[in-house]
Design an enzyme around this catalytic site. Sequence first.
Site, PDB file in Angstrom:
ATOM      1  N   GLU A  60       0.813  -1.214   0.000  1.00 42.97           N
ATOM      2  CA  GLU A  60       0.000   0.000   0.000  1.00 42.97           C
ATOM      3  C   GLU A  60       0.848   1.265   0.000  1.00 42.97           C
ATOM      4  OE1 GLU A  60      -2.472  -3.345   1.344  1.00 42.97           O
ATOM      5  OE2 GLU A  60      -0.493  -2.591   1.971  1.00 42.97           O
ATOM      6  N   HIS A 129      -9.016  -6.056  10.101  1.00 40.49           N
ATOM      7  CA  HIS A 129      -9.703  -5.938   8.818  1.00 40.49           C
ATOM      8  C   HIS A 129     -11.133  -5.413   8.966  1.00 40.49           C
ATOM      9  CE1 HIS A 129      -6.548  -8.919   8.075  1.00 40.49           C
ATOM     10  NE2 HIS A 129      -6.670  -8.713   6.776  1.00 40.49           N
TER      11      HIS A 129
END
Length: 322
Positions: A60, A129
Amino acid sequence: MRNITYMQALQEAHIEEMKRDESIFLMGIELRNMGSGIGQTMGAYQEFGPDRIFDTPISESGYVGTAVGLALGGIRTIVEVQFADFLSYAFDSIVNQAAKIRYLSAGKECVPLVIRAPQGMGFFFGAQHSQCVEGWFLNVPGLKIAIPSNAYDAKGLLKSAIRDDDPVLFLEHKECIFMKGEVPEEEYTVPFGQAKIVRPGADVTIVAMQKMVWESLKAAEELEKEGVSVEIIDPRTLVPFDKDTVFESVKKTGKVVIANEAPKRGSVSGEISALITENCFNYLKAPIMRVGAENIPIPFGVNETHVLPNANDIMAAVKSII
């Protein structure tokens, strides 16, 4: 009007905008085969191919930084992070680069970048998550934040975000992704900074975000049976934030509950509460109540339901001030 899912609305927005503007470039993980982590871009790769859609490695910090550079180079860029929790890896690119470049360049440069990421509980994916992360970024000048709760707004806000010349953090809620709603086939956009009165009422104002909009509607139906009239406001965007719609409702009802899924400590609900207190104090007839998740990491599996706020929590908050 047809009914489609929130996910299908996002799929349509990507494809329609990429057809409209050939400068739009889409990048993220598993776009070719999976159409994003949940399917939000399904069909786009088949339509536009590798020249305009790029599958990134799982890095990312690398690919969001690349997206900032592409946007600076004039390529209108959409970048997807598979889970909003992993925006933490790209924090510097988002808050120190993308959000500040227009200011640092004295307005000479802009960053037409949309950073999309699904957030929230509902898939039982555990502590790393399942977080709602809007509060991480609310403190950053120069970054716009969209939080659609339904299919209509998901499509209209994404189109507006893609056309915006400033960086937009576009947060989808995982548990809303398969919800259906009315979405017109004709072209439309939803402007930023324009809240929606989801349900009019007279006794209590509920400002609710994403999944909490739906929980608030459940609560409002039960409260109506007890003679309590609830007005529900969906901000739709946090930056810019439609203060006027919220303030007008507060002046009418005098009582406020703010509901979002993140833990209350340091959350968006605290900022909204402060805005109301600073601007509508003389109209308040009771303390502002906030509803949020328990202040613990989110447990894995169905145990997440024990920390997730719900309609019962919202009803309890309303009853505590009436």
